[in-house]
Design an enzyme around this catalytic site. Sequence first.
Site, PDB file in Angstrom:
ATOM      1  N   ALA A 520      76.528  42.111  38.419  1.00 46.43           N
ATOM      2  CA  ALA A 520      76.341  41.262  37.243  1.00 46.43           C
ATOM      3  C   ALA A 520      77.049  41.854  36.037  1.00 46.43           C
ATOM      4  O   ALA A 520      77.773  41.162  35.310  1.00 46.43           O
ATOM      5  CB  ALA A 520      74.853  41.092  36.960  1.00 46.43           C
ATOM      6  N   GLY A 709      72.237  47.364  35.939  1.00 52.17           N
ATOM      7  CA  GLY A 709      72.006  46.727  37.233  1.00 52.17           C
ATOM      8  C   GLY A 709      70.522  46.679  37.554  1.00 52.17           C
ATOM      9  O   GLY A 709      69.775  47.606  37.252  1.00 52.17           O
ATOM     10  N   GLU A 712      68.790  46.648  42.740  1.00 54.05           N
ATOM     11  CA  GLU A 712      68.149  47.646  43.582  1.00 54.05           C
ATOM     12  C   GLU A 712      66.979  48.349  42.896  1.00 54.05           C
ATOM     13  O   GLU A 712      66.228  49.084  43.533  1.00 54.05           O
ATOM     14  CB  GLU A 712      69.208  48.651  44.059  1.00 54.05           C
ATOM     15  CG  GLU A 712      70.146  47.992  45.042  1.00 54.05           C
ATOM     16  CD  GLU A 712      71.487  48.684  45.192  1.00 54.05           C
ATOM     17  OE1 GLU A 712      71.725  49.253  46.253  1.00 54.05           O
ATOM     18  OE2 GLU A 712      72.299  48.648  44.257  1.00 54.05           O
TER      19      GLU A 712
HETATM   20 MO1  MOS Z   1      74.094  47.362  48.076  1.00 55.35          MO
HETATM   21  S1  MOS Z   1      72.967  48.433  49.394  1.00 55.35           S
HETATM   22  O1  MOS Z   1      75.301  48.367  47.511  1.00 55.35           O
HETATM   23  O2  MOS Z   1      74.556  45.931  48.670  1.00 55.35           O
END
Ligand code: MOS
Length: 753
Positions: A520, A709, A712
Amino acid sequence: MATNAAKTTASHLIGQPVDRVDGVLKVTGRAKYAYETAPSGMPAYGFIRGAAIGKGRIATIDTSAAEKAPGVIMVMTHRNAPAQPEFGPPRIKGPVFVRARPVLANDQVTYFDQPVALVVAETFEAARSAAALIRIDYARDGGVFDVESHVGDAYRPETINAGMATDTAVGNFDQAFADAPVTINAEYRTPFENHCPMEPHATLASWSGDELTLHTSTQTIANIRAGVSATLQIPPEKVRVISPYVGGGFGSKLIPHAEAILAALAARSLRRPVKVALTRQQMFANAGHRPMMLQSIRLGADRQGKLSAIGHDVVSSTARAEEFAEQTATSTRSLYAAPNRRTSHRLVRMDVHRGEWMRAPGEAPGMLAFECAMDELAVALEIDPIELRIRNEPDRDPERNVPFSTRNLIACMREGVRRFGWDKRPATPASRREGRTLIGYGMSSAIRPNYFQEASARASISKDGQVIAQCDMTDIGTGTYTILTQIAAETLGVPIDTVKVQLGDSSFPRTPGSGGSWGAATSGSAVHAACTALKQKLLEAARQHEKSPLKGVNTDELNIVDGQVLSAGRRMSVADLVGMIAPEGLSADGKVAAADTYKTYSQHAFGAHFAEVGVDCDTGEIRLRRMLGVFAAGRILNAKTARSQLIGGMIWGVGAALLEEGVIDKRYGQFVNHDLAEYHVAVNADVPKVDAVFVEEYDDKTNPLGSKGIGELGICGAGASVANAVYNATGIRVREFPITLDKLLPDMPLVAI
Ligand code: MOS
């Protein structure tokens, strides 16, 4: 609270909870995925036959019955597969994403279910049926199919994923740990896990002369293009990759897999489009996994809970044929203060397919273990786990000795305490009961590094005022189309419904795609740059063109708002301006360079997870009752898609704590629970009440948007809050994940009826 004021522009589109612009297409089934794409010309269908041994070679292979089966066009094995380059050594410096990945290259079997044949037929069913007719005799070798009995053979990789340092050491860990009045020394085991995106790996390959077009399901267009061109030994410009809609990736779609290579090879041989998909079962062995790990965590603290020693040592599985080293202990390097510290990563070679990046590679299993160990320390010290973390808050990155760009972990914890009602946590484990259900609360921290890569984009505007923004970024379900639409509209100053974003095509400007949670920020900044350049062109034209009502106005007095070019008292629509200056339309390219602020700052997103579980005191059944995540992740680009993404990560954390485990047959090397009936993931009934909220933040050290980000971040630490809640409910510490009822039952407290 150390937040900067959020920066917004006049139109305030960025950040709004805008509905997904592709939502209607998706829910009405009109968003076409790779396998659904209709080629020009009748496609043929390939089906992969996988090896029935884990290690050895194909002694004989008899394809005659398959070749004669109805509808079969071709059977490809190592005996007739087109020549491909050697795969090379397990580790090659740098080009892991772009190396050749030959399939059916020789008679060697290096993992169970490795492709040993491709049957191409007029229909999928004919291909699948014929694949079962191939007779194969194997010469089986003994392989290594478990980590535990080979820990003694573990080796030290040169680097770990993303080029990070394999080991780190600060101060004198051994001495400090030996001297500490309070210590924790615990070993955790995390299992193999699989990504299981909804859309399987699938490719439609078609050739036109020497040009190959792949409709495929990928996170990163450029990687697929490079990997396929290296394998087929054709120039990258001859490979067009198209992937406008992707049904999930989670790291399993960063490199080309067998289906893409085989579809391309078969289509070239047959001069006809060929579709190949991995079945759900084949994805378990052939599309990457999270390696299993043994993690040893040692903490030393004084009686007030001040940490003097932090040690995190990881032994992880890797594939003999291709090394993959998760960066499991790297979060530990930046999370809490302590003058003496060590981290290390070791690998045990197994005869399985390579591990692949799986959402928060390293951080997810690493924080699952480490944040449980912190809870163990809080118990040993009789300190609230949040207070323990606050006492060890570093003012600089504790290993790199650089400042954090922003760090709002404590703010997240405090906000979570308030919203979750943490003060109602049972102070003593196994002390609260509702009927036959024991109730417990748990929490954990989240930390995830922020990355930024080079990227480019193009923005164009027509004389109708319609804007198109293009880049080869993908939307893997995250909301990329939507946030890029918001960014383009706000940057240009045009209504959001005049902007169309086009993604997932190698003919568009290059980006690093969706991965590493950089998507993004990176593609968004590129679109921002392209739209800024286009806006400058428009404004320059407005003040210079002969017939412009804005002629001669100073640039800094001009702006575009809601599709109107404005200066005090004067205006014209953007559409009219384009019609006047460039009736054929106007476009501009934008580019952002890879940022290196991560060198001068420690740059992470943070969060805090809170979970409440109920454990049945007779059966040991664990039910999540509610969960809350509070996150500080820079500027949030879309409040709705961001919340969804974080909740998705948190739910995955619930799976890691309670459900997920890829079980390998230690005799034969097969992942035995290779479908979604037997590989358990958290479903709706497992997640009754879950919410994610944000602490306001703007990080001016990250990128032009001030964002970080989040893809994750949600999974980082999430499972530990659940595991810690299970401990709080039962007084039982399970260090082997997932925490299933059989691991609780032997120690369950006896509760009188
Ligand atoms: Mo991620 S595990 O870099 O798609």
